[in-house]
Scaffold this motif. Structure first.
Motif, PDB file in Angstrom:
ATOM      1  N   PRO A  16       4.334   1.813  -4.181  1.00 32.16           N
ATOM      2  CA  PRO A  16       4.408   0.459  -3.637  1.00 32.16           C
ATOM      3  C   PRO A  16       5.852  -0.024  -3.610  1.00 32.16           C
ATOM      4  O   PRO A  16       6.612   0.205  -4.545  1.00 32.16           O
ATOM      5  CB  PRO A  16       3.548  -0.335  -4.623  1.00 32.16           C
ATOM      6  CG  PRO A  16       2.533   0.652  -5.098  1.00 32.16           C
ATOM      7  CD  PRO A  16       3.290   1.950  -5.214  1.00 32.16           C
ATOM      8  N   GLU A  31      -5.035   4.286  -7.181  1.00 33.54           N
ATOM      9  CA  GLU A  31      -5.185   3.373  -8.322  1.00 33.54           C
ATOM     10  C   GLU A  31      -6.357   3.768  -9.211  1.00 33.54           C
ATOM     11  O   GLU A  31      -6.372   3.481 -10.395  1.00 33.54           O
ATOM     12  CB  GLU A  31      -5.432   1.941  -7.825  1.00 33.54           C
ATOM     13  CG  GLU A  31      -4.205   1.262  -7.282  1.00 33.54           C
ATOM     14  CD  GLU A  31      -4.573  -0.031  -6.559  1.00 33.54           C
ATOM     15  OE1 GLU A  31      -3.737  -0.528  -5.805  1.00 33.54           O
ATOM     16  OE2 GLU A  31      -5.709  -0.530  -6.765  1.00 33.54           O
ATOM     17  N   SER A  81      -4.248   3.937  -1.075  1.00 33.84           N
ATOM     18  CA  SER A  81      -3.687   3.181  -2.181  1.00 33.84           C
ATOM     19  C   SER A  81      -4.743   2.893  -3.248  1.00 33.84           C
ATOM     20  O   SER A  81      -4.500   3.042  -4.451  1.00 33.84           O
ATOM     21  CB  SER A  81      -3.094   1.887  -1.611  1.00 33.84           C
ATOM     22  OG  SER A  81      -2.805   0.979  -2.619  1.00 33.84           O
ATOM     23  N   PHE A  89       0.821  -1.220   0.000  1.00 36.89           N
ATOM     24  CA  PHE A  89       0.000   0.000   0.000  1.00 36.89           C
ATOM     25  C   PHE A  89       0.843   1.253   0.000  1.00 36.89           C
ATOM     26  O   PHE A  89       0.314   2.342  -0.075  1.00 36.89           O
ATOM     27  CB  PHE A  89      -0.886   0.063   1.246  1.00 36.89           C
ATOM     28  CG  PHE A  89      -1.728  -1.134   1.407  1.00 36.89           C
ATOM     29  CD1 PHE A  89      -2.460  -1.627   0.343  1.00 36.89           C
ATOM     30  CD2 PHE A  89      -1.788  -1.791   2.612  1.00 36.89           C
ATOM     31  CE1 PHE A  89      -3.242  -2.743   0.477  1.00 36.89           C
ATOM     32  CE2 PHE A  89      -2.570  -2.900   2.755  1.00 36.89           C
ATOM     33  CZ  PHE A  89      -3.295  -3.389   1.680  1.00 36.89           C
ATOM     34  N   ASN A 143       3.318   4.222  -0.982  1.00 39.65           N
ATOM     35  CA  ASN A 143       3.357   5.023  -2.197  1.00 39.65           C
ATOM     36  C   ASN A 143       4.760   5.578  -2.378  1.00 39.65           C
ATOM     37  O   ASN A 143       5.178   6.400  -1.573  1.00 39.65           O
ATOM     38  CB  ASN A 143       2.351   6.166  -2.091  1.00 39.65           C
ATOM     39  CG  ASN A 143       2.362   7.040  -3.323  1.00 39.65           C
ATOM     40  OD1 ASN A 143       2.830   6.623  -4.375  1.00 39.65           O
ATOM     41  ND2 ASN A 143       1.860   8.256  -3.192  1.00 39.65           N
ATOM     42  N   SER A 167      -4.664   1.542   3.087  1.00 40.30           N
ATOM     43  CA  SER A 167      -5.219   0.727   2.013  1.00 40.30           C
ATOM     44  C   SER A 167      -6.186   1.564   1.170  1.00 40.30           C
ATOM     45  O   SER A 167      -6.209   1.460  -0.059  1.00 40.30           O
ATOM     46  CB  SER A 167      -5.927  -0.483   2.620  1.00 40.30           C
ATOM     47  OG  SER A 167      -6.561  -1.236   1.631  1.00 40.30           O
TER      48      SER A 167
END
Lengths: 360, 360
Positions: A311, B285, B281, A307, A309, B278
């Motif tokens: 990844p 995305e 993330s 997770f 940033n 999470s």
DNA sequence: ATGAAAGCGCTAACAG
DNA sequence: CTGTTAGCGCTTTCAT
């Protein structure tokens, strides 16, 4: 001869209870209330076929309704058995901190699960990393059937000594030469090599190494790093080695120091994901772009690595497999089988913190 | 009557040892080797003034050189005492997973430290979250002097029952009405309120809430969230509530689902930092910028929150204070003091995942 | 200052 | 099928 009243009085006094406190229930109480002998209660509660079905359920119901639980200490003493494993976490008196690295903590959880599955209890304790052999007291005193040590630190010798004394012991750590005790651990050399190869393959040339090379596991990763460097005929710059403990703050300081001292580097290989993440954060604060300016590879593949940033590219060590292997190994030892150290395979997980340098 | 040989044979058989295996050393062995009685050894090892100085050191040296450790089980049985605390982690049979949230794991470490300081051992066990009262067996059976339960789940009633039975019990969790047992926990209502107020103050209007509101702690945070919303006359949209367990994957799915269902939201308040990370993330995305498009606030302030990119705004709960408070509370209970639940203050830590919306 | 003996709560061999 | 009894390794009272 002490009468019952005297005994109870002594008990109260010794346990510091006030007179109002209720005595803990024991088997003789159940026996008295059920109108049978303690033998019968013992048999009933252990499900012996020797006791009448009706009697058994009656006793079981009575015990349950009174919240009676058998005294495991007394039972163990009598039976010369024990279903407890001591799980020991060394702590460093110098840095003096509580265990906090997510990897080790998760490993603990994994070991707890594996132990629970086998119906064993886990006695969790900490010992001074300088006196790892103190961990054996739990075995010597019959408190535990064996010992799982999470982290070997220095003091290979102390562990060997325990193994020589035949203390059932399994250690999470590196497989070393002249090792009498059983270890379970990742393939640190391969992990270090894979991480470094990956970075070199990307075109990185000056790779900082973050980790306490005094620790056997880290030393092996470092050896893998050196090996990869050598294979590609890349020089090793000692200034790129930051021998730091597994503490985020130390990574921050190390990276900052490299930058402040204007020591060039285009990649970081950190020996834990926490160190890696802390490094990325520090790099960003200093205006260095990750992964373009500096590529970063971590170690462990903790949940959060995915997770992050960007990844995080990292070396995966399976916690589930590791924890289970530790427990399996200990039980093999207890059954008298001589177990060889287990080196678990590691895997390079390429994510986004590692890319080729821009000018390529 | 069994002779010594018979006893030893039985012992070997029962413990599954081969004939070559050495018997564990005990006090009588030391006594024999030192040419004294076990009484003297016992006194010597416990530092009694009743034993001759010279004899004492001689016995102590002998014991040490043979790695003799006293059998704590037998000692406890005789003394009717015990220096073990059971630390219990509920597990959810449904999600069935091993404990993995860094916050709880760190709390475990903190409790371990506090217990070690007091010279107590920690028996770590897991119990089915549906049968929390099973944890009491460790007390009822004399295995532990008290119980620390990390996480209260549903089943407030079961815990009350234990307290009514005067089982020494301290729970990490929410302070509820009609509560007979002692809890230690953060101020969840204030935490939820502060997080929400912060987001609203920034100009955020549609704030998704991530957390299992079945859990008392989360329910209180949710109440704080509702309160803040109401104070600002903002409507509550039920679709923005994602009642998920503390599992990263669930946060990913929840956020993805909001996006897929085209449910608008400009902020996320997650009940743990892992859920928050999470979420960030997942948002990234999906091309949503954090913090501009969506602001995010987490909970716990785990170490990694500060290294996250962007650094995570979160509600801090002090793990060190929490762990210590749990242990302090248990010992107060053991000394017969009736302890009131402790609500520890929480603190909003503003970092970079929360900013005003762009069109403001 | 030291030893003999009893008993902590339990189990199992032995005898009914 | 059930009760009596000895003893697991230790500490402590009591006697010396």
């Amino acid at each position: 001869m002490w009468g019952r009243a005297v005994r109870m009085e002594r008990r109260r006094r010794e346990s510091g209870e006030t007179s109002a406190a209720k005595r803990r229930l024991q088997m003789s109480d159940i026996a008295r209330l059920a109108g049978v002998s303690t033998s019968t209660v013992s048999r009933a509660l252990s499900g012996s076929a020797l006791v009448n079905e009706e009697t058994r359920t009656r006793i079981a119901d009575l015990a349950r309704s009174l919240n009676y639980s058998i005294n495991v200490g007394a039972k163990n003493l009598r039976l010369q058995q024990n279903r407890t494993v001591a799980v020991v976490i060394p702590y460093d008196t110098a840095s003096g901190q509580s265990i906090s690295d997510p990897f080790f903590l998760r490993m603990l959880g994994s070991v707890a699960d594996a132990l629970t599955e086998r119906g064993f209890e886990m006695l969790l304790t900490r010992v001074d990393a300088e006196h790892l052999n103190a961990a054996a007291a739990f075995y010597d005193g019959g408190r535990a059937v064996g010992i799982i040590l999470i982290g070997q630190w220095h003091h290979h010798d102390q562990l060997n000594e325990l193994a020589a004394r035949r203390v059932p012991l399994v250690v999470w750590g590196a497989h070393l030469a002249q090792q009498l005790y059983c270890t379970v651990g990742g393939d640190n050399f391969a992990g270090g090599e894979a991480a470094t190869e990956h970075l070199i393959g990307l075109g990185r040339r000056r790779i900082a190494f973050l980790g306490d090379v005094e620790l056997p596991e880290v030393a092996q990763r470092f050896a893998g790093y050196r090996e990869a460097l050598a294979r590609h005929r890349l020089p090793f710059d000692r200034r790129l080695l930051a021998p730091i403990a597994f503490v985020a703050e130390r990574a921050r300081a190390a990276v900052q120091s490299l930058i402040d001292r204007k020591i060039e580097f285009d990649a970081v290989f950190a020996c834990s994901d926490v160190l890696a993440m802390s490094s990325v954060s520090t790099l960003r604060e200093n205006g260095r772009h990750v992964p373009t300016d500096v590529s970063v590879v971590g170690y462990d593949d903790i949940e959060m690595a995915a997770f992050f940033n960007p990844p995080l590219t990292t070396i995966r060590q399976s916690i589930e497999i590791g924890g289970r292997a530790l427990v399996d190994c200990l039980f093999a030892l207890l059954e008298g089988r001589a177990e060889l150290p287990k080196v678990l395979s590691t895997e390079l997980i390429v994510r986004a913190t590692s890319v080729p340098p821009p000018n390529r």
